[in-house]
Design a protein around this motif. Structure first.
Motif, short mmCIF file in Angstrom:
data_model
loop_
_atom_site.label_atom_id
_atom_site.label_comp_id
_atom_site.label_asym_id
_atom_site.label_seq_id
_atom_site.Cartn_x
_atom_site.Cartn_y
_atom_site.Cartn_z
N ALA A 38 2.47 14.26 -1.41
CA ALA A 38 3.63 13.38 -1.29
C ALA A 38 4.41 13.38 -2.60
CB ALA A 38 3.18 11.97 -0.95
N GLN A 39 5.71 13.31 -2.49
CA GLN A 39 6.57 13.27 -3.68
C GLN A 39 6.50 11.86 -4.28
OE1 GLN A 39 8.12 15.81 -5.03
NE2 GLN A 39 9.06 14.62 -6.65
N ALA A 57 -10.07 6.13 -11.98
CA ALA A 57 -10.27 4.85 -11.30
C ALA A 57 -8.94 4.31 -10.76
CB ALA A 57 -10.89 3.84 -12.26
N VAL A 58 -7.86 4.46 -11.53
CA VAL A 58 -6.55 4.01 -11.07
C VAL A 58 -6.11 4.83 -9.85
CG1 VAL A 58 -4.09 3.89 -11.65
CG2 VAL A 58 -5.79 3.05 -13.27
N ARG A 59 -6.25 6.15 -9.93
CA ARG A 59 -5.86 7.00 -8.79
C ARG A 59 -6.64 6.63 -7.53
NH1 ARG A 59 -6.05 11.08 -12.79
NH2 ARG A 59 -3.96 11.72 -13.37
N ASP A 60 -7.94 6.39 -7.68
CA ASP A 60 -8.76 6.01 -6.53
C ASP A 60 -8.26 4.71 -5.91
OD1 ASP A 60 -10.35 8.22 -6.90
OD2 ASP A 60 -12.00 7.12 -7.85
N ALA A 108 0.83 -1.21 0.00
CA ALA A 108 0.00 0.00 0.00
C ALA A 108 0.87 1.26 0.00
CB ALA A 108 -0.93 0.00 1.20
N ALA A 109 1.99 1.22 0.71
CA ALA A 109 2.89 2.38 0.76
C ALA A 109 3.47 2.67 -0.63
CB ALA A 109 4.00 2.15 1.77
N LEU A 110 3.88 1.63 -1.34
CA LEU A 110 4.42 1.84 -2.68
C LEU A 110 3.34 2.33 -3.64
CD1 LEU A 110 7.13 0.32 -4.59
CD2 LEU A 110 4.90 0.21 -5.70
N LEU A 111 2.16 1.73 -3.55
CA LEU A 111 1.08 2.14 -4.45
C LEU A 111 0.74 3.62 -4.26
CD1 LEU A 111 -1.37 -0.91 -4.31
CD2 LEU A 111 0.29 -0.34 -6.10
N SER A 112 0.84 4.10 -3.04
CA SER A 112 0.50 5.50 -2.78
C SER A 112 1.57 6.46 -3.31
CB SER A 112 0.28 5.73 -1.29
OG SER A 112 1.50 5.61 -0.59
#
Length: 164
Positions: free
Chosen positions: A63-64, A52-55, A30-34
């Protein structure tokens, strides 16, 4: 009943299955996906897929980003059922995506894959109803393709990111 639950838990533990999103939103996947930014995608289908992908990525604003996801779409509608008078009675809408996950630090392509789905649409006497059906199909296809993309990136992350 408890014995059955315990036996099932032991069997699953032995098969090597484990949750992809361990520790929920604080886990490494989840951290990498964000930390992935989605490059702009032109067109209506691009708008729907990128949102949809961003959601689903759960990107945190401000965040950088460490990675960029570039997606190229191919959206087609073809007529399938044709009457004797050459009018179409059925259409198939196909949405295909070719995507790359790029490391922003060095420009390396980490993942190059594709996703896609299709839907059937009835062509009815009302042009408005047919257009509404085409748009509804595009919305569903966009969500499906986005889910495929995010799932594939999550799986890639799980397999390539070292455990803490």
């Amino acid at each position: 009943m408890r014995g059955l639950v315990a036996l099932t838990a032991l069997m699953l533990a032995g098969c090597g299955l484990h949750p992809l999103y361990t520790d929920g939103s604080s886990g490494r996947v989840a951290a990498l996906l964000s930390q992935i930014e989605v490059a702009p995608i032109p067109g209506q289908s691009g708008y729907l897929v990128s949102n949809a992908v961003r959601d689903q990525l759960g990107a945190t604003s401000g965040a950088q980003p460490l990675y960029r996801l570039e997606i190229k779409l191919d959206d087609k509608i073809i007529g399938l059922g044709v009457r004797r008078n050459d009018t179409v009675t059925r259409e198939r809408r196909t949405l295909r995506a070719r995507y790359q996950l790029i490391d922003l630090a060095n420009g390396t392509v980490l993942l190059d894959a594709s996703a896609g789905s299709d839907a059937g649409i009835d062509v009815v006497g009302s042009e408005y109803a047919t257009i509404a059906g085409e748009n509804t199909a595009l919305e569903r296809l966009s969500a499906t393709v986005a889910s495929q993309i995010v799932a594939r990136i999550a799986l890639y992350t799980e397999r390539t990111t070292p455990a803490p």
